[in-house]
Design an enzyme around this catalytic site. Structure first.
Site, PDB file in Angstrom:
ATOM      1  N   LYS A 175       0.859  -1.180   0.000  1.00 10.92           N
ATOM      2  CA  LYS A 175       0.000   0.000   0.000  1.00 10.92           C
ATOM      3  C   LYS A 175       0.902   1.238   0.000  1.00 10.92           C
ATOM      4  O   LYS A 175       1.445   1.638   1.021  1.00 10.92           O
ATOM      5  CB  LYS A 175      -0.892   0.013   1.246  1.00 10.92           C
ATOM      6  CG  LYS A 175      -2.218   0.783   1.097  1.00 10.92           C
ATOM      7  CD  LYS A 175      -2.076   2.264   0.857  1.00 10.92           C
ATOM      8  CE  LYS A 175      -1.762   3.026   2.122  1.00 10.92           C
ATOM      9  NZ  LYS A 175      -1.736   4.526   1.876  1.00 10.92           N
ATOM     10  N   GLY A 195       3.683   4.782  12.877  1.00 15.11           N
ATOM     11  CA  GLY A 195       4.395   3.551  13.192  1.00 15.11           C
ATOM     12  C   GLY A 195       4.045   3.016  14.570  1.00 15.11           C
ATOM     13  O   GLY A 195       3.906   1.800  14.759  1.00 15.11           O
ATOM     14  N   GLU A 246      10.501   1.365  10.023  1.00 19.83           N
ATOM     15  CA  GLU A 246      11.539   2.369   9.827  1.00 19.83           C
ATOM     16  C   GLU A 246      10.863   3.727   9.908  1.00 19.83           C
ATOM     17  O   GLU A 246      10.045   4.081   9.054  1.00 19.83           O
ATOM     18  CB  GLU A 246      12.264   2.220   8.492  1.00 19.83           C
ATOM     19  CG  GLU A 246      13.402   3.224   8.366  1.00 19.83           C
ATOM     20  CD  GLU A 246      14.214   3.087   7.095  1.00 19.83           C
ATOM     21  OE1 GLU A 246      14.576   4.135   6.514  1.00 19.83           O
ATOM     22  OE2 GLU A 246      14.462   1.941   6.677  1.00 19.83           O
ATOM     23  N   CYS A 293      14.183  10.771   5.600  1.00 19.44           N
ATOM     24  CA  CYS A 293      14.288  10.387   7.009  1.00 19.44           C
ATOM     25  C   CYS A 293      15.736  10.274   7.463  1.00 19.44           C
ATOM     26  O   CYS A 293      16.026  10.378   8.655  1.00 19.44           O
ATOM     27  CB  CYS A 293      13.531   9.092   7.277  1.00 19.44           C
ATOM     28  SG  CYS A 293      14.027   7.721   6.218  1.00 19.44           S
ATOM     29  N   GLU A 317      11.772  16.488  13.689  1.00 18.32           N
ATOM     30  CA  GLU A 317      12.042  16.221  12.288  1.00 18.32           C
ATOM     31  C   GLU A 317      11.285  17.221  11.415  1.00 18.32           C
ATOM     32  O   GLU A 317      10.071  17.141  11.274  1.00 18.32           O
ATOM     33  CB  GLU A 317      11.625  14.786  11.935  1.00 18.32           C
ATOM     34  CG  GLU A 317      12.043  14.357  10.554  1.00 18.32           C
ATOM     35  CD  GLU A 317      11.712  12.906  10.275  1.00 18.32           C
ATOM     36  OE1 GLU A 317      12.490  12.242   9.575  1.00 18.32           O
ATOM     37  OE2 GLU A 317      10.658  12.432  10.743  1.00 18.32           O
TER      38      GLU A 317
END
Length: 506
Positions: free
Chosen positions: A195, A253, A270, A304, A401
């Site tokens: 997906k 996640g 990840e 990332c 981030e």
């Protein structure tokens, strides 16, 4: 305000923008529409939203059909029962077909993601190499034999495929991240439902179509397109999947990890990063400056493993920053279809605004913008290369981030201080150390808690080396031989020769 000299204005009349690609999902080897008939349209973020693709909007029922196809292909189909050599031959063929379609795939990736065409072309070529590496290893996978546990006993450890794997990938590197997971999972004998992000699904569908053309049996590699809710959530929740592999944000996640834990289901994650680039006073400053700029501006910072924290020795701070700013002033950003562009577009208006919000918060907190700090969004979604100095470790721009072309600079005096600053993060995905003293560089990088590291380099990669994170950057490892372990079960078998032992009747 006029655009800077290094901005390349998008050419909205480029003929490559004129053809919209309409994709279908791939379920059980067949190209299909969503049962609802609904579709998602994608506008090019680098070209005023010109519509460049569309794909089905999958419902939960569509995802269940794909899981059913993968389940059947695993439980009764030939794929898990083929020899490693037979699986390897098909993976090699997929690599060949990817190479034959590099330009077509690169244009689609460029327009959907907004990344420079030259970068997209290089990434597709690298992906072909990942498929080729996985193909070579697929016929070399092994278990173990224990022949020293007694004359009448033999121990065997068999490697088996984990089963049906649901793979959920993000929007920033759709073809690369799928290639980091799919060939390893199917190479060991698993079947897959992929997906991709609803923003950048086209090249993932193309990958599955290439696999079908290469002779991959029906149901081994399925692709469903749509939103995280319901498509991604169904993929994680459905008991028909034996494992979920996710690349993306810590927030999502964590949610997937919770779902998997309730079902005692294998999970690979990840997640985010806030990569440090530690530069010692003895470093080659020209090389370091180039690497620092590349590390934070690659893919417009939407990466990332971006090296977004510059941790630099105070003795060379000003000299190094002068070099980085000079590169930032000259590096080209803008039109993704221009062959000379180095930095492309932001993925969406909402994301550009988020990046700009971080820059404003950094200014408000007392950090100084030395260059950049503004959007160039008249004909596309662009953010100027941005460098902060005067950053404190507690500022949001040093801890969170940003996922944009924004560098935060922090000084240090001792190696211990540098390591403490590098590790002062909830993330641990990547890190770089720059020093001519190899012993110093290696001793430093060994103390930094990150899973993907470089010495005198940044954002380099090869299929032979594993990738993955420490701390909140994830669990599990992809690539290399470790990548096959991620999708394997190991069965211990104890074999007794001669007369069996008697425990109660002997």
């Amino acid at each position: 305000m006029s655009s800077p000299a290094n901005f390349i204005t998008p050419q909205l009349a480029d003929p490559r923008l004129s053809t919209k690609r309409d994709y279908q999902m791939l379920i059980g080897g067949k190209s299909v529409e969503a049962q609802s008939g609904k579709r998602i349209e994608r506008g090019s973020p680098g070209h005023s939203g010109a519509i460049v693709g569309s794909w089905p909007q999958a419902s939960a029922d569509d995802v269940c059909l794909a899981i059913g196809a993968a389940r059947e292909a695993f439980d009764v189909g030939p794929w898990p029962r083929l020899s490693g050599a037979e699986r390897s031959a098909i993976l090699y063929r997929i690599a060949e077909l990817i190479e034959a379609r590099v330009e077509d795939l690169a244009i689609a990736e460029c327009l959907e993601v907004g990344k420079p065409i030259a970068q997209a072309r290089g990434e597709i070529g690298y992906c072909a190499d990942m498929w080729r590496y996985a193909a070579g290893q697929a016929r070399a996978l092994e278990g173990q034999a224990h022949n020293a546990i007694g004359d009448d006993r033999l121990g065997l450890v068999l490697r088996e495929a984990v089963g049906v794997v649901g793979i959920i990938t993000p929007w920033n590197f759709p073809f690369i991240i799928a290639s980091e997971r799919v060939p390893w999972s199917i190479g060991v004998g698993c079947t897959v439902v992929l997906k991709p992000s609803e923003l950048t699904s086209g090249t993932s569908v193309m990958m599955a179509e290439i696999a079908r053309d290469a002779g991959l049996p029906d149901g081994v590699f399925n692709v469903v397109t749509g939103y995280g809710d319901p498509a991604g959530q169904t993929l994680a929740e459905d008991p028909g999947t034996d494992m979920v592999a996710f690349t993306g944000s810590v927030r999502v996640g964590t949610r997937i990890g919770e779902i998997a834990a309730r079902q005692v289901k294998r999970v690979g994650l990840e997640l985010g990063g806030k990569g440090p680039q530690v530069v010692f006073a003895d470093a080659d400053l020209d090389a370091a400056a180039d690497g620092i700029a590349y590390g934070v501006y690659h893919n417009a910072g939407q990466c990332c493993i971006s090296g977004s924290r510059l941790i630099v020795h105070e003795d060379i701070r000003d000299e190094l920053l002068a070099r980085v700013i000079d590169i930032s002033r000259k590096v080209t950003f803008g039109d993704p279809l221009n062959e000379t562009t180095k930095i492309g577009a932001m993925i969406s208006r909402a994301h550009l605004d988020k990046v700009d919000g971080y820059v404003k918060s950094g200014r408000d907190a007392g950090a100084e913008v030395m260059i950049g700090g503004n959007a160039e969004a008249a004909d596309g979604l662009y953010y100027a290369p941005t460098v902060f100095t005067g950053v404190r470790p507690d500022m949001a721009i040093a801890r969170e981030e940003i996922f944009g072309p924004v560098l935060s600079t922090i000084g240090f005096r001792t190696a211990d201080e540098a390591v403490a600053l590098a590790n002062d993060s909830e993330y641990g995905l990547s890190a770089s150390v720059w020093s001519r003293d190899l012993e110093n560089a290696m001793q430093t990088i060994r103390r930094v808690r990150a899973g993907r590291c470089w010495v005198n380099s940044v954002i380099d990669g090869t299929p032979e080396l594993p990738i993955g994170g420490y701390k909140k950057s994830g669990v599990g490892r992809e690539l290399g031989r470790y990548g096959f372990d991620e999708y394997s079960q190991f069965k211990g078998i104890h074999v007794t020769f001669g007369a069996p032992p008697r425990w109660f009747t002997g």
